[in-house]
Design a protein around this motif. Structure first.
Motif, PDB file in Angstrom:
ATOM      1  N   UNK A 149       0.843  -1.215   0.043  1.00  0.00           N
ATOM      2  CA  UNK A 149       0.098  -0.008  -0.077  1.00  0.00           C
ATOM      3  C   UNK A 149       0.741   1.175  -0.004  1.00  0.00           C
ATOM      4  N   UNK A 150       1.158   1.776  -1.089  1.00  0.00           N
ATOM      5  CA  UNK A 150       2.145   2.760  -1.422  1.00  0.00           C
ATOM      6  C   UNK A 150       1.403   4.044  -1.043  1.00  0.00           C
ATOM      7  N   UNK A 151       2.318   5.166  -0.920  1.00  0.00           N
ATOM      8  CA  UNK A 151       1.904   6.462  -0.728  1.00  0.00           C
ATOM      9  C   UNK A 151       2.896   7.459  -1.540  1.00  0.00           C
ATOM     10  N   UNK A 152       2.176   8.171  -2.384  1.00  0.00           N
ATOM     11  CA  UNK A 152       3.221   9.202  -3.282  1.00  0.00           C
ATOM     12  C   UNK A 152       2.403  10.601  -2.975  1.00  0.00           C
ATOM     13  N   UNK A 153       3.179  11.586  -3.189  1.00  0.00           N
ATOM     14  CA  UNK A 153       3.043  13.113  -3.100  1.00  0.00           C
ATOM     15  C   UNK A 153       3.341  13.669  -4.312  1.00  0.00           C
ATOM     16  N   UNK A 154       2.403  14.410  -4.944  1.00  0.00           N
ATOM     17  CA  UNK A 154       2.627  15.036  -6.253  1.00  0.00           C
ATOM     18  C   UNK A 154       2.340  16.634  -6.077  1.00  0.00           C
ATOM     19  N   UNK A 155       3.021  17.403  -6.772  1.00  0.00           N
ATOM     20  CA  UNK A 155       2.838  18.788  -6.775  1.00  0.00           C
ATOM     21  C   UNK A 155       2.435  19.211  -8.232  1.00  0.00           C
ATOM     22  N   UNK A 156       1.209  19.984  -8.351  1.00  0.00           N
ATOM     23  CA  UNK A 156       1.078  20.512  -9.505  1.00  0.00           C
ATOM     24  C   UNK A 156       1.590  21.755  -9.742  1.00  0.00           C
ATOM     25  N   UNK A 157       2.215  21.995 -10.829  1.00  0.00           N
ATOM     26  CA  UNK A 157       2.845  23.217 -11.242  1.00  0.00           C
ATOM     27  C   UNK A 157       2.127  24.391 -12.132  1.00  0.00           C
ATOM     28  N   UNK A 158       2.496  25.700 -12.017  1.00  0.00           N
ATOM     29  CA  UNK A 158       1.687  26.503 -12.738  1.00  0.00           C
ATOM     30  C   UNK A 158       1.023  26.159 -14.273  1.00  0.00           C
ATOM     31  N   UNK A 159       2.002  25.089 -14.888  1.00  0.00           N
ATOM     32  CA  UNK A 159       1.539  24.639 -16.279  1.00  0.00           C
ATOM     33  C   UNK A 159       0.608  23.641 -16.348  1.00  0.00           C
ATOM     34  N   UNK A 160      -0.005  23.167 -15.224  1.00  0.00           N
ATOM     35  CA  UNK A 160      -0.796  22.397 -14.776  1.00  0.00           C
ATOM     36  C   UNK A 160      -0.419  20.792 -14.962  1.00  0.00           C
ATOM     37  N   UNK A 161       1.162  20.814 -14.814  1.00  0.00           N
ATOM     38  CA  UNK A 161       1.918  19.604 -15.124  1.00  0.00           C
ATOM     39  C   UNK A 161       2.037  19.139 -13.543  1.00  0.00           C
ATOM     40  N   UNK A 162       1.708  17.999 -13.127  1.00  0.00           N
ATOM     41  CA  UNK A 162       1.846  17.146 -12.028  1.00  0.00           C
ATOM     42  C   UNK A 162       3.216  16.487 -12.063  1.00  0.00           C
ATOM     43  N   UNK A 163       4.001  16.564 -10.845  1.00  0.00           N
ATOM     44  CA  UNK A 163       5.376  15.744 -10.543  1.00  0.00           C
ATOM     45  C   UNK A 163       5.530  15.214  -9.448  1.00  0.00           C
ATOM     46  N   UNK A 164       5.938  14.134  -9.389  1.00  0.00           N
ATOM     47  CA  UNK A 164       6.016  13.195  -7.732  1.00  0.00           C
ATOM     48  C   UNK A 164       7.102  14.022  -7.262  1.00  0.00           C
ATOM     49  N   UNK A 165       6.963  14.321  -5.962  1.00  0.00           N
ATOM     50  CA  UNK A 165       7.980  14.803  -5.115  1.00  0.00           C
ATOM     51  C   UNK A 165       8.080  13.844  -3.778  1.00  0.00           C
ATOM     52  N   UNK A 166       7.519  13.102  -3.744  1.00  0.00           N
ATOM     53  CA  UNK A 166       7.638  11.869  -2.547  1.00  0.00           C
ATOM     54  C   UNK A 166       7.116  10.580  -3.164  1.00  0.00           C
ATOM     55  N   UNK A 167       8.188   9.501  -3.290  1.00  0.00           N
ATOM     56  CA  UNK A 167       7.592   8.232  -3.933  1.00  0.00           C
ATOM     57  C   UNK A 167       8.020   7.354  -2.815  1.00  0.00           C
ATOM     58  N   UNK A 168       7.043   6.760  -1.963  1.00  0.00           N
ATOM     59  CA  UNK A 168       6.890   5.773  -0.850  1.00  0.00           C
ATOM     60  C   UNK A 168       6.443   4.461  -1.206  1.00  0.00           C
ATOM     61  N   UNK A 169       7.016   3.737  -1.811  1.00  0.00           N
ATOM     62  CA  UNK A 169       6.160   2.453  -2.174  1.00  0.00           C
ATOM     63  C   UNK A 169       5.762   1.604  -0.976  1.00  0.00           C
ATOM     64  N   UNK A 170       6.400   1.934   0.218  1.00  0.00           N
ATOM     65  CA  UNK A 170       6.220   1.177   1.257  1.00  0.00           C
ATOM     66  C   UNK A 170       4.897   1.613   2.072  1.00  0.00           C
ATOM     67  N   UNK A 171       4.718   2.839   1.843  1.00  0.00           N
ATOM     68  CA  UNK A 171       3.481   3.386   2.582  1.00  0.00           C
ATOM     69  C   UNK A 171       3.650   3.517   4.142  1.00  0.00           C
ATOM     70  N   UNK A 172       2.707   3.239   4.849  1.00  0.00           N
ATOM     71  CA  UNK A 172       2.533   3.233   6.261  1.00  0.00           C
ATOM     72  C   UNK A 172       3.425   2.218   6.767  1.00  0.00           C
ATOM     73  N   UNK A 173       3.678   1.075   6.044  1.00  0.00           N
ATOM     74  CA  UNK A 173       4.623  -0.110   6.480  1.00  0.00           C
ATOM     75  C   UNK A 173       6.005   0.637   6.985  1.00  0.00           C
ATOM     76  N   UNK A 174       6.408   1.842   6.770  1.00  0.00           N
ATOM     77  CA  UNK A 174       7.395   2.507   7.585  1.00  0.00           C
ATOM     78  C   UNK A 174       7.673   2.684   8.803  1.00  0.00           C
ATOM     79  N   UNK A 175       6.363   2.606   9.264  1.00  0.00           N
ATOM     80  CA  UNK A 175       6.203   2.892  11.024  1.00  0.00           C
ATOM     81  C   UNK A 175       6.910   1.850  11.581  1.00  0.00           C
TER      82      UNK A 175
END
Length: 137
Positions: free
Chosen positions: A105-131
């Protein structure tokens, strides 16, 4: 009439295809310059160059057999940021020739830029399993 998939979901699917094809040039288009990739608990790659090197090492570790797909997804959007909670499915052959098939159960964080392009800023394929996981660094 069904709604088109969220742009972030489409980006993740394209990134999965790039990982499977080992197209690391295309994969780097998925990440912001200041992105962070969780390689494993306690080990992170920061910035595109480190992330690229990490994916090359991951491909080698799995004998160039890694196949990544996604399952259920939830995207929560606010203030030009999207939190993605998603099932990630991995299939591969490890160094000793054993077949690996796992889901996270992964978690990712994306940021939307002014040109409406989304880019990944945090790629965590471990999700809450990191806890509660001890770092093996």
């Amino acid at each position: 009439m069904s709604q088109a998939p969220h742009a972030v979901k489409q980006l993740i699917e394209a990134a999965d295809r790039a990982i499977t094809a080992e197209d690391f040039d295309a994969l780097m288009d998925f990440y912001a310059d200041d992105a962070t990739l969780v390689i494993k608990p306690g080990l992170q790659a920061k910035g595109k160059e480190q992330i690229r090197r990490a994916f090359i090492a991951i491909a080698d570790h799995f004998n160039h057999s890694l196949i990544v797909t996604q399952g259920e997804v939830e995207i929560i959007e606010g203030a030009d940021v999207a939190l993605v909670i998603m099932e990630t499915h991995l299939k591969a052959i490890d160094k000793d020739g054993s077949a690996i098939k796992t889901s996270r159960r992964a978690t990712y964080v994306f940021r939307r830029y002014p040109d409406d392009k989304w880019l990944c800023v945090v790629d965590n394929s471990y999700g809450t399993d990191l806890l509660g996981v001890e770092a093996n660094v």
